[in-house]
Design an enzyme around this catalytic site. Structure first.
Site, PDB file in Angstrom:
ATOM      1  CB  SER A  66       1.754  -3.244 -16.257  1.00 60.14           C
ATOM      2  OG  SER A  66       1.911  -2.528 -15.070  1.00 60.14           O
ATOM      3  CE  LYS A  69      -0.464  -0.346 -15.207  1.00 60.95           C
ATOM      4  NZ  LYS A  69       0.923   0.151 -15.123  1.00 60.95           N
ATOM      5  CE1 TYR A 190      -2.880  -0.887 -12.234  1.00 60.18           C
ATOM      6  CE2 TYR A 190      -2.147  -1.103  -9.956  1.00 60.18           C
ATOM      7  CZ  TYR A 190      -1.854  -0.960 -11.297  1.00 60.18           C
ATOM      8  OH  TYR A 190      -0.550  -0.884 -11.710  1.00 60.18           O
ATOM      9  CE1 TYR A 242       4.276   0.849 -17.621  1.00 63.50           C
ATOM     10  CE2 TYR A 242       6.116  -0.671 -17.601  1.00 63.50           C
ATOM     11  CZ  TYR A 242       4.794  -0.395 -17.364  1.00 63.50           C
ATOM     12  OH  TYR A 242       3.985  -1.371 -16.868  1.00 63.50           O
ATOM     13  CB  VAL A 260       6.828  -5.610 -12.477  1.00 63.84           C
ATOM     14  CG1 VAL A 260       7.239  -4.210 -12.863  1.00 63.84           C
ATOM     15  CG2 VAL A 260       5.550  -5.625 -11.670  1.00 63.84           C
TER      16      VAL A 260
HETATM   17  N1  GLN Z   1       0.995  -4.099  -9.951  1.00 63.16           N
HETATM   18  C1  GLN Z   1       2.161  -3.393 -10.373  1.00 63.16           C
HETATM   19  C2  GLN Z   1       2.193  -1.990  -9.787  1.00 63.16           C
HETATM   20  O1  GLN Z   1       1.196  -1.360  -9.713  1.00 63.16           O
HETATM   21  C3  GLN Z   1       2.197  -3.330 -11.873  1.00 63.16           C
HETATM   22  C4  GLN Z   1       3.401  -2.564 -12.394  1.00 63.16           C
HETATM   23  C5  GLN Z   1       3.949  -3.077 -13.683  1.00 63.16           C
HETATM   24  O2  GLN Z   1       3.724  -4.203 -14.097  1.00 63.16           O
HETATM   25  N2  GLN Z   1       4.757  -2.261 -14.296  1.00 63.16           N
HETATM   26  O3  GLN Z   1       3.210  -1.495  -9.392  1.00 63.16           O
END
Ligand code: GLN
Length: 311
Positions: A66, A69, A190, A242, A260
């Protein structure tokens, strides 16, 4: 402060992080991520003068997840402008898990923010007609000052074969008229961006560029506009962790984005970028070592955004 003193503070922070590792677990909902060694820990700092301080696993490659992002958001803001991007995605913390679709379905006609999956999938749908994945990879290499960044095919395939939840979110976005381009293409773009392999050091480089307002001090080159950088740092502070963003802002006070894969990218404005790698995650999907590690650094080095003195 002399280098030795700084190193001893970093070692203290590293130990605090290491103590927290047993309380967490590696992500397994993407099976390939479950192969990571939970005990890995790396801390990399890059100051605005381009000096590096590294401890532990700072050259181990892991997927950015993430943290991509903020790279996609930066590219979208630079090329489409603030109004077009935020017409599709909000700027508010969601207070929900990163992969929630509840709020989007019940209360809203756009994703709360670009750091949760619904928001990031929306940003990907905006980028899809404008950029190839190769161009976005090049952009990532440029902002991370890391020409070795490339896709981790095994993680990408693993996530693509366990993509039901993100696919559900993406089609919900299409049903609401938020995604107007190819849904499957947006999902794939993505997921590919999440599968880029970085190191704690690449993240600290990117953090340092955000800290300087978008300039690479090593070359003097402007890499990202000041306006985009200000937006990214603000959204990192309010939404980057988050539904743990509020507590993190109070206790640590350093704008940070998690992934993650175990990565954290932190920005101490006008001072340094910090990259952390620790795949043992807390229940919100954030590197569990990160909070105590960064809180120690923040207190000892006076890095809190609203308190630059030592506590
Ligand atoms: N690729 C992961 C997902 O879409 C990214 C989530 C994350 O890093 N929080 O679930």
């Amino acid at each position: 402060m002399e280098k030795e003193k700084i190193m001893s503070i970093l070692e203290g922070a590293f130990d605090k992080g290491r103590e927290a590792i047993p309380g967490g677990a590696v992500a397994t909902y993407i099976p390939e991520l479950g192969k990571a060694d939970k005990n890995n820990l790396g801390l990399s700092i890059c100051t605005k003068y381009g000096e590096h301080y590294n401890i532990g696993d700072t050259t181990t490659r892991f997927t950015i997840q993430s943290i991509s992002k903020i790279i996609s958001l930066a590219l979208a803001l630079e090329h489409m402008g603030v109004e077009k991007v935020f017409a599709k995605v909000g700027m508010e913390p969601s207070g929900e898990a990163f992969n929630s679709l509840v709020e989007l379905d019940l209360n809203s006609n756009k994703p709360f923010n670009p750091m949760i999956n619904s928001g990031a999938l929306t940003v990907s749908s905006l980028l899809l007609p404008e950029f190839t994945f190769e161009q976005m990879t090049d952009y990532t290499r440029k902002v991370c000052l890391d020409p070795e960044i490339a896709i981790n095919e095994a993680v990408f395939q693993s996530e693509m074969s366990h993509i039901s939840r993100n696919r559900a979110i993406a089609y919900l976005l299409e049903s609401k008229g938020i995604i107007e381009t190819d849904v499957e293409g947006s999902l794939e773009l993505y997921t590919k961006m999440c599968s880029l392999n970085v190191t704690a050091e690449s993240l600290s480089n990117f953090g340092m560029i955000l800290a300087t307002g978008g300039i690479n001090p090593k070359t003097g080159e402007r890499v990202i506009s000041g306006r985009t950088v200000a937006i990214i740092k603000t959204i990192m502070l309010t939404c980057g962790m988050y539904d743990g963003s509020g507590e993190f802002a109070v206790r640590v006070g350093i704008p940070t984005k998690s992934g993650v894969g175990g990565g954290l990218l932190s920005v101490v404005d006008d001072r340094m970028g910090i990259g952390v790698y620790g795949p043992s995650l807390d229940e919100k999907g954030n590197c569990i070592a990160g909070r105590p590690l960064l809180q120690h650094l923040s207190e000892e080095l006076g890095l809190h955004i609203f308190n630059r003195s030592r506590f």
